[in-house]
Design a protein around this motif. Structure first.
Motif, mmCIF file in Angstrom:
data_model
loop_
_atom_site.group_PDB
_atom_site.id
_atom_site.type_symbol
_atom_site.label_atom_id
_atom_site.label_comp_id
_atom_site.label_asym_id
_atom_site.label_seq_id
_atom_site.Cartn_x
_atom_site.Cartn_y
_atom_site.Cartn_z
ATOM 1 N N CYS A 177 0.809 -1.222 0.000
ATOM 2 C CA CYS A 177 0.000 0.000 0.000
ATOM 3 C C CYS A 177 0.841 1.272 0.000
ATOM 4 O O CYS A 177 0.360 2.309 -0.449
ATOM 5 N N GLY A 178 2.056 1.212 0.519
ATOM 6 C CA GLY A 178 2.900 2.409 0.547
ATOM 7 C C GLY A 178 3.121 3.009 -0.827
ATOM 8 O O GLY A 178 2.816 4.185 -1.061
ATOM 9 N N PRO A 179 3.617 2.232 -1.796
ATOM 10 C CA PRO A 179 3.810 2.776 -3.139
ATOM 11 C C PRO A 179 2.496 3.190 -3.818
ATOM 12 O O PRO A 179 2.459 4.171 -4.550
ATOM 13 N N ILE A 180 1.435 2.449 -3.574
ATOM 14 C CA ILE A 180 0.142 2.790 -4.169
ATOM 15 C C ILE A 180 -0.321 4.162 -3.682
ATOM 16 O O ILE A 180 -0.842 4.967 -4.454
ATOM 17 N N ARG A 181 -0.123 4.435 -2.408
ATOM 18 C CA ARG A 181 -0.550 5.705 -1.826
ATOM 19 C C ARG A 181 0.491 6.810 -1.982
ATOM 20 O O ARG A 181 0.268 7.933 -1.561
ATOM 21 N N GLY A 182 1.645 6.489 -2.578
ATOM 22 C CA GLY A 182 2.676 7.491 -2.804
ATOM 23 C C GLY A 182 3.469 7.855 -1.558
ATOM 24 O O GLY A 182 4.024 8.946 -1.463
ATOM 25 N N ILE A 183 3.529 6.944 -0.601
ATOM 26 C CA ILE A 183 4.274 7.187 0.631
ATOM 27 C C ILE A 183 5.754 6.938 0.354
ATOM 28 O O ILE A 183 6.107 5.910 -0.226
ATOM 29 N N PRO A 184 6.635 7.856 0.756
ATOM 30 C CA PRO A 184 8.070 7.646 0.542
ATOM 31 C C PRO A 184 8.541 6.349 1.207
ATOM 32 O O PRO A 184 8.026 5.950 2.257
ATOM 33 N N PHE A 185 9.539 5.708 0.592
ATOM 34 C CA PHE A 185 9.998 4.413 1.092
ATOM 35 C C PHE A 185 10.504 4.501 2.534
ATOM 36 O O PHE A 185 10.312 3.576 3.317
#
Length: 140
Positions: free
Chosen positions: A87-95
């Motif tokens: 979900c992090g990349p989908i929501r655009g959350i930095p790594f």
């Protein structure tokens, strides 16, 4: 209050701290236990023909349900890691923030293990308490 009262108070404090951390982390909890319970109920009622067609399915669902009910908090911690990675990349959350979210899954299990150990001790104390009380008056 004896040792069991103090232990119960410590368990409640640990769980309260854990819940506050969950809320502060913004964790979205999936109602997995509820979903599995509903699926099990369906297999024993309106979806019974499916259970008859696959005889091992109902037994397996019962085992999964019992396991989830017994270890629900620790499973949620383990589930944080794939959830954050997906979900992090989908929501655009930095790594970097995703790694911080995943660390809660790793370190979040520590207070749960502490609470589990205290609960086991409390169970041992309360199971032994009636027998100890029954012996004490007879000895005195």
């Amino acid at each position: 209050m004896g040792e069991d009262g103090a232990l119960l108070r410590r368990i409640r404090v640990w769980l309260a701290v854990f819940i506050v951390c969950l809320v502060l982390s913004g964790l979205t909890a999936f109602p997995l236990v509820t979903e599995v319970r509903l699926l099990h109920e369906a297999l024993t009622s309106w979806a019974a023909p499916v259970a008859y067609a696959f005889p091992g399915l109902l037994e397996w669902m019962e085992r999964v349900r019992e396991g989830l009910e017994a270890a629900d908090g620790m499973i949620a911690c383990a589930g944080i890691i794939p959830l954050a990675l997906i979900c992090g990349p989908i929501r655009g959350i930095p790594f970097g923030w995703t790694v911080i979210d995943m660390s809660f899954g790793v370190y979040g299990v520590i207070p749960l293990l502490v609470v589990r150990r205290m609960i086991k001790r409390l169970e041992a104390l309360t199971e032994g308490a009636p027998a100890a009380r029954a012996v004490e008056p007879a000895a005195g």
